[in-house]
Write an enzyme that holds these catalytic residues in place. Structure first.
Site, PDB file in Angstrom:
ATOM      1  CG  HIS A 156      -1.606  -1.286   1.466  1.00  0.00           C
ATOM      2  ND1 HIS A 156      -2.709  -1.740   0.784  1.00  0.00           N
ATOM      3  CD2 HIS A 156      -1.273  -2.292   2.335  1.00  0.00           C
ATOM      4  CE1 HIS A 156      -3.042  -2.941   1.214  1.00  0.00           C
ATOM      5  NE2 HIS A 156      -2.185  -3.307   2.154  1.00  0.00           N
ATOM      6  CB  SER A 286      13.925  20.697 -13.769  1.00  0.00           C
ATOM      7  OG  SER A 286      13.070  21.827 -13.695  1.00  0.00           O
TER       8      SER A 286
END
Length: 471
Positions: A156, A286
């Protein structure tokens, strides 16, 4: 300028930006139409061998001009005739005047169209399979190298029982091996459409051979063998069953799902700074944030994998709406869905190979994350040690529960480090096991059989080396 004209129209990024030259060529017009001519040559040779009035000179003429395709003439003929196969029959006949009467003799358009598609599918698999084998080999090396390195497991996306970096890679490997099996089976199951005539009855060839059924069967067998196939489909309509396309593309879609899962895992681990994909010396992560090392290759794989997965919808729908012996609403769709599936799978595997050859692991970061979570995971071991030392299980459980809640509050509410171990050490109740704490918190005691399971990776290496040797 002629070159500049290329930038005035849409170009598929699958070819212009991503796919390998070999896969781009496999679905090119050059290969398609030269294959058509080879199929016409195979047909003429087989018909001659079985007694039809075809001369060696005609076949030699066809072979001599097989590669000389006047694409401009073919385009002009197609514009006039509105039929691509007949356009190329006329174009071929123009440079083979002696052979013109026997080109395409007895055949239907799908003789060249469908059989060429099957050749391209087969050859496409032959390009993909060694690439997949190499990815498996690289991951097997990675798994073996990090078989013993403990790391947090996640369920999870919450910290769970420890595993190892190598064992996690084996989860990826197992899925890729299933894909290898599936692609190999799909490739080996491909058959040739063969020489079946307009509706699959072989009526035109039965007429050519004056009712000699054995010669019709032998013609089908001979052409199938010349095209490099061991078997032809026993029955067809005008086309081979479009369920064959489903079989091929469903396995490529399944490969897409595997790659998406692998690259998503790598992206998650990159966020944790535990593992990174290769990053070139001058690569920019970036335009605005110079410090970033974005997992661009993994993101590309995920992006393209989604496209690969959804392409299976095309052959599913196409097969379901083929009327009786055939309808032409399959053609335009297949011109897109078949090549794009193989082109997309091709670039995904090439990129994944690059990723798996240069994965970077940061053991110190992994160790820090383990230290942060392991005290909570070790509580059961602490309880068992106290019971062995004469303590009461319920009393110890309550002690540990209270201390765990206090430590969790420090982590979640104050942003501090997990100090459960320090709290245990300060509590006199745990004096009987203080000397055992280091051993109880050794990460290698929490990884179970993970290193032994990575032996699976070593077996895969030999398997993939044998696969690579086939191609």
């Amino acid at each position: 300028m002629e070159g500049a004209d290329e930038f005035m129209k849409y170009r598929s990024p699958l070819v212009s930006r991503y796919a390998s030259k070999e896969m781009a060529y496999n679905f090119s017009d050059r290969k398609k139409f030269t294959t058509w001519r080879k199929l016409w040559i195979y047909l003429a040779k087989a018909e001659k061998a079985l007694g039809l009035l075809i001369t060696d000179a005609q076949i030699l003429e066809m072979e001599t001009h097989a590669e000389e395709i006047d694409f401009a003439m073919a385009a002009e003929e197609e514009h006039k005739l509105r039929h691509d196969v007949m356009a190329h029959v006329h174009t071929y006949a123009h440079c083979c005047p002696t052979a013109a009467p026997i080109i395409h003799l007895g055949a239907t358009s799908c003789y060249v169209g469908d059989n060429t598609d099957l050749i391209m599918l087969r050859d496409g698999f032959d390009i993909l399979l060694p690439k997949l084998a190499r990815v498996i080999d690289r991951l097997a090396n990675f798994a073996d190298k990090y078989a013993q390195l403990p790391t947090l497991g996640f369920t999870h996306y919450q910290p769970a029982q420890l595993t190892t970096v190598g064992k996690r890679a084996c989860l990826w490997l197992q899925d890729l091996v299933m894909d290898m099996r599936n692609l190999q089976r799909a490739r080996d199951d491909l058959r040739f459409r063969g020489v079946k005539g307009t509706t699959g009855t072989q009526a035109s060839f039965l007429q050519l051979f004056q009712g000699d059924y054995n010669k019709v069967e032998e013609l089908d067998r001979m052409v199938t063998e010349m095209a490099g196939f061991k078997k032809a489909y026993l029955v067809t309509g005008q086309t081979y069953s479009r369920k064959v396309d489903i079989d091929c593309l469903s396995n490529l879609a399944s490969l897409g799902a595997t790659v998406h899962k692998i690259c998503t895992d790598i992206r998650l681990l990159a966020n944790l700074k535990e593992i990174e994909e290769p990053f070139e010396k001058e690569q920019i992560g970036s335009s605005a944030m110079p410090y970033k090392r974005n997992p661009m290759r993994s993101e590309r794989c995920c992006s393209l994998a989604r496209h690969l997965v959804v392409l299976i919808a095309d052959p599913l729908q196409t097969a379901s709406v083929q009327w009786l012996e055939r309808s032409l609403d399959d053609s335009a769709n297949r011109r897109i869905s078949l090549p794009e599936s193989f082109l997309t799978a091709d670039i995904i595997l090439s990129t994944l190979q690059n990723i798996t050859e240069g994965l970077v692991v940061y053991p110190k970061v992994i160790e820090r994350h383990i230290r942060h979570e392991l005290p909570f995971m070790a509580t059961e071991n602490i309880i068992m040690a106290m019971v062995k030392a004469g303590g009461n299980r319920q009393d110890c459980h309550e002690k540990i529960r209270v201390l765990s809640q206090e430590a969790a509050a420090v982590v979640k509410q104050e942003g501090g480090d997990n100090d459960l171990l320090a709290r245990v050490q300060r509590d006199p109740y745990f004096t009987p096991i203080l000397e055992q704490l280091d051993a109880l918190l050794d990460p290698k005691t929490f990884i179970g059989c993970a290193p032994r399971q990575v032996l699976f990776a070593s077996r895969l290496q030999g398997f993939c080396q044998r696969r690579c040797a086939r191609f």
